[in-house]
Design a protein around this motif. Structure first.
Motif, PDB file in Angstrom:
ATOM      1  N   TYR A 199      50.579  32.702  61.218  1.00 40.62           N
ATOM      2  CA  TYR A 199      50.400  33.226  62.578  1.00 40.62           C
ATOM      3  C   TYR A 199      50.890  32.222  63.625  1.00 40.62           C
ATOM      4  O   TYR A 199      51.458  32.604  64.659  1.00 40.62           O
ATOM      5  N   GLN A 200      50.674  30.936  63.360  1.00 41.34           N
ATOM      6  CA  GLN A 200      51.176  29.909  64.276  1.00 41.34           C
ATOM      7  C   GLN A 200      52.708  29.889  64.276  1.00 41.34           C
ATOM      8  O   GLN A 200      53.339  29.717  65.328  1.00 41.34           O
ATOM      9  N   SER A 230      49.107  39.562  57.694  1.00 40.21           N
ATOM     10  CA  SER A 230      49.847  38.483  58.345  1.00 40.21           C
ATOM     11  C   SER A 230      51.348  38.679  58.160  1.00 40.21           C
ATOM     12  O   SER A 230      52.143  38.502  59.099  1.00 40.21           O
ATOM     13  N   GLU A 274      47.286  31.549  56.090  1.00 41.61           N
ATOM     14  CA  GLU A 274      47.477  32.649  57.046  1.00 41.61           C
ATOM     15  C   GLU A 274      47.514  32.120  58.481  1.00 41.61           C
ATOM     16  O   GLU A 274      48.322  32.568  59.304  1.00 41.61           O
ATOM     17  N   LYS A 275      46.659  31.167  58.750  1.00 45.28           N
ATOM     18  CA  LYS A 275      46.638  30.586  60.100  1.00 45.28           C
ATOM     19  C   LYS A 275      47.982  29.961  60.432  1.00 45.28           C
ATOM     20  O   LYS A 275      48.505  30.113  61.548  1.00 45.28           O
ATOM     21  N   GLN A 276      48.584  29.282  59.452  1.00 42.79           N
ATOM     22  CA  GLN A 276      49.879  28.649  59.669  1.00 42.79           C
ATOM     23  C   GLN A 276      50.965  29.689  59.927  1.00 42.79           C
ATOM     24  O   GLN A 276      51.826  29.507  60.798  1.00 42.79           O
ATOM     25  N   PHE A 320      41.813  34.821  56.166  1.00 43.01           N
ATOM     26  CA  PHE A 320      42.356  33.969  57.222  1.00 43.01           C
ATOM     27  C   PHE A 320      42.100  32.509  56.843  1.00 43.01           C
ATOM     28  O   PHE A 320      41.302  31.813  57.436  1.00 43.01           O
ATOM     29  N   ARG A 321      42.824  32.081  55.819  1.00 38.22           N
ATOM     30  CA  ARG A 321      42.733  30.690  55.370  1.00 38.22           C
ATOM     31  C   ARG A 321      43.750  29.854  56.148  1.00 38.22           C
ATOM     32  O   ARG A 321      44.384  30.327  57.094  1.00 38.22           O
ATOM     33  N   SER A 322      43.934  28.647  55.718  1.00 39.91           N
ATOM     34  CA  SER A 322      44.900  27.759  56.396  1.00 39.91           C
ATOM     35  C   SER A 322      46.316  28.315  56.282  1.00 39.91           C
ATOM     36  O   SER A 322      47.130  28.181  57.202  1.00 39.91           O
TER      37      SER A 322
END
Length: 792
Positions: free
Chosen positions: A527-528, A583, A523-525, A519-521
């Motif tokens: 999901y966003q 993701s 993957e976070k992006q 869950f790096r930047s």
């Protein structure tokens, strides 16, 4: 208040105990978007009546646009917003068009059976049929006979070859083509019966249906019922092929005759209808308005006129000049007995050759509009939520439905604070057109649903995408550009599902590397991006079912997911790259869920990803892929190893042959089995990615890739040849001495360097012109000197 200045009453939303609805509907009653609030006090149940087909011919793409789009909206309301939808759809199986077509088909079949050979009697009947059909063709010259027809027909070349015609021209063209076909059959020396009857069918069936109709008694319903049943079955099969949900309740006119009679009687009892001698019952528009009701709420501009009040059906053929047929005289007498030109028939007297049911007013049948009012009221009651249908039904059909229902459930608006509001929301689907012309059975310019699907030009999936992209409210024209958008959207989604499916199978295999869950930047992006897409799709669907915007949002999310996969995939330049399959899988899951809601169908399994095969409503692709994967993986790994050995020793002739065989397995044998091995960077040990899919799509993609490569090579070769030409041209130009370059007919005198001083007309060359010429002379001098130096 003057009639023309009256405005329809304000729409009153139903009261419900639920909070305000998230859904706005573009309501034809208000001409605005209004919050959707069900009649049901709990706010969960939705009652919906849809005008179904008049089953007298094959369903065409215009019908597909209407009913498939309705299916999408119904699914969204049920499966996305969570309403319990009771969907009622009628089948009109008693109708002027059905009666006419059934009668014609019945007598044509009997005639062919009685006349297996083409003899003098048949020829004489065809001549009579020609005369009737010609008289019934508006605009056809009365003095044209069978003998003079061929010459006259040659004068219609412009009409016959024109790609765009208006409605009258289209009808005229269809009818003169039918006459031409019959004339050609008559001029054939020895006509073969099968071909002969096929050529004269249009004019002969119309003739027989008219002259023999008295042979059918009013209680002979089977002729018409069997004909309607055939086309109803065809229609239902077409909708199943398009993966449309069946109605919750189906109502047929022929099965609701007592309810229709009781409905008409109640309107008479309430003072809003009257029977005339003979048995026809008319709705009294003036009495309806005097009681405080408003007529033509959907299209108030039509409330004064008489246009379109009756069914659009070919009128009885006119009699010879100077005569008036008994049928025409009867129709004229009935019209003369109407209290107002705006009045329309609720119950129609059965004429000669028509089916009839006994009623208090005599043998007859329901009028065009009363059937929907009676059946919807019987099933859904005095008020329901949604009424849908094509935009061409808004007036007079839906406006007359509203008037009839209000007259039946009458509460005097002048005395009651809660006047009758039978329907709260009207949804009207726009027309479908090709080259600007609306598709219509009566115009015979339609492409049937079966023809479109059987031709391979369309699939059920492509049509659903097309209609969702076009939205439901406005008109939709099929163009090449629009078709390209549909194909691109479908291809992008299919490729995405294929890639994700392959990555998921690979991650779940015991032979593959242990997947990382990060869950790096990045993957976070992603999901966003998924959360933003979910919000945007919700807003789009809440905004009166904006499916076009919803599909755009999904396409954008796929693009972002593909970018994430590509930028985090291992390669020689980035051997340490990795991505989280979870993701990507979550994005694919949500898109799959939305497509399933829209009615595309999904691959089976407990955790489906992707949609069903293009030609099916649902599929078992995921199960079959899971079973096949270990076997294909073993073959793929063997191929990877063989390929690696061959590349390592590619100088050996046998290794070159192994590489060819390796590519042949990938590009031919496996693609035809629905398996695509997508080679990755083998220099770092990355195995081929195994994708399952439609063999046709894989092979088409391969051919497109080959074609693109060929075009690239052709462009490269063309560029090389052009460069050679320019180089040759430059070399030839360099051989020209600067002193000689302007020695042309354009000039008559030059200086010692060859620069022009006087032009061909004897005029001295201007200073500015000489300056320009001197610059060109200097450039040529450099080229010439360089060429001499290179030669030395």
């Amino acid at each position: 208040m003057a009639l023309e200045n009256r405005e329809p009453p304000a729409w009153s939303p139903p009261r419900a105990s639920s909070s305000s609805s998230p859904l706005l509907l573009n309501n034809s009653l208000t001409k605005t978007k209004t919050p959707f609030v069900p009649v049901d006090p709990t706010g969960r149940k939705v009652s919906w009546y849809c005008c179904g087909p008049t089953v007298y011919d094959a369903g065409h793409l215009g019908h597909a646009r209407n009913y498939l789009t309705t299916d999408v909206l119904r699914r969204i309301m049920r499966d996305y917003f969570g309403y319990e939808v009771v969907f009622v759809q009628n089948v009109t199986d008693v109708d002027d068009k059905i009666i006419k077509r059934a009668r014609e088909r019945h007598f044509l079949a009997k005639y062919k059976e009685d006349h297996p050979k083409i003899d003098a009697e048949v020829v004489e009947d065809i001549k009579l049929a020609f005369a009737q059909f010609a008289r019934d063709t508006k605009g056809f010259p009365a003095d044209t006979t069978i003998d003079t027809f061929p010459q006259w027909f040659t004068t219609q070349k412009e009409l016959l070859e024109s790609p765009i015609l208006d409605e009258d021209q289209t009808i005229f063209k269809v009818r003169i083509l039918a006459l031409n076909s019959a004339v050609n059959a008559l001029l054939t020396p020895i006509p073969e019966p099968t071909h002969f009857y096929a050529a004269v069918e249009s004019i002969l069936s119309a003739y027989l249906g008219n002259v023999k109709k008295s042979e059918i008694p009013p209680d002979e319903h089977a002729i018409f019922a069997d004909y309607a049943a055939y086309w109803e079955h065809q229609f239902n099969e077409d909708l199943r092929t398009l993966n449309c949900l069946p109605p919750t309740i189906t109502t047929r006119v022929s099965e609701f005759i007592p309810e229709n009679i009781a409905f008409v009687q109640q309107i008479i009892d309430n003072g809003f209808a009257y029977a005339i001698p003979g048995g026809t019952v008319y709705f009294d528009v003036n009495a309806f308005e005097k009681a405080g009701h408003f007529y033509a709420k959907l299209e108030p501009g039509n409330r004064k006129g008489e246009a379109k009040q009756e069914e659009e059906v070919t009128a009885p053929p006119p009699p010879p000049a100077g005569e008036v047929s008994s049928a025409e005289l009867e129709i004229q007498n009935e019209k003369a007995q109407k209290r107002s030109g705006r009045d329309f028939a609720l119950w129609k007297k059965s004429r000669v050759g028509e089916p009839g049911w006994e009623s208090p007013w005599g043998s007859g049948r329901p009028g065009w509009h009363i059937e929907c009012s009676a059946m919807a009221s019987e099933v859904l009651g005095s008020q329901f939520d949604i009424h849908s249908g094509g935009i061409d039904l808004a007036f007079p059909h839906h406006d007359n439905e509203l008037a009839q229902a209000e007259a039946y459930w009458h509460k005097n608006p002048k005395e009651s604070k809660t006047p009758v509001q039978w329907v709260n929301y009207f949804i009207h689907m726009g027309h479908l057109s090709i080259a600007g012309a609306k598709m219509s059975k009566s115009l015979k310019n339609f492409i049937t649903i079966r023809e479109a699907l059987d031709s391979g030009d369309w699939t059920a999936r492509k049509l659903r995408i097309l209609f969702m992209m076009g939205g439901w409210k406005g008109g939709l024209e099929i163009s090449q550009n629009f078709r390209a958008e549909v194909d691109l959207w479908e291809k992008t989604l299919s490729n995405f599902f294929s890639s994700v499916g392959a990555l998921v199978l690979e991650s779940e295999s015991t032979e593959g590397p242990r997947p990382k869950h990060l869950f790096r930047s990045q993957e976070k992006q992603l999901y966003q991006d998924l959360e933003t897409a979910q919000k945007d799709v919700h807003e789009a669907l809440s905004d009166s079912f904006n499916t076009s915007l919803a599909l755009s949002v999904i396409l954008d999310l796929v693009s972002k997911a593909n970018t994430y996969i590509k930028s985090n995939q291992k390669s020689a330049n980035n051997p340490d790259a990795y991505f989280s399959i979870n993701s990507v899988k979550e994005v694919a899951r949500w898109i799959t869920k939305m497509l399933q809601i829209f009615g595309f169908g999904a691959s089976s399994g407990s955790d489906p990803i992707g949609w069903a095969e293009a030609g099916s409503a649902s599929g078992t692709a995921q199960d079959s892929q899971t079973i096949a994967f270990p076997y294909v993986q073993a073959l793929s790994q063997f191929r990877d190893q063989v390929k690696h050995l061959a590349i390592t020793n590619k100088s050996q002739p046998v290794c070159q042959e192994l590489l060819k065989l390796s590519d042949h397995v990938r590009d031919n044998q496996l693609l035809q089995l629905g398996v695509n091995l997508e080679d990755r960077d083998s220099s770092i040990g990355e195995p081929a990615l195994i994708k399952f899919g439609d063999p046709t799509e894989f092979l088409a993609a391969r051919e497109a890739k080959i074609q693109a490569q060929l075009e690239k090579e052709q462009k490269k070769e063309a560029a090389r040849l052009e460069a050679e030409r320019l180089e040759k041209e430059k070399a030839e130009k360099a051989r020209v001495k600067p002193e000689d370059m302007f020695k042309t007919d354009e000039y008559s005198q030059w200086d010692e360097d060859g620069l022009p001083t006087v032009d061909a007309q004897g005029e001295e060359v201007t200073k500015s012109k000489r300056k320009t010429l001197k610059k060109a002379w200097d450039r040529q001098k450099k080229l010439y000197d360089a060429q001499l130096k290179a030669g030395a």
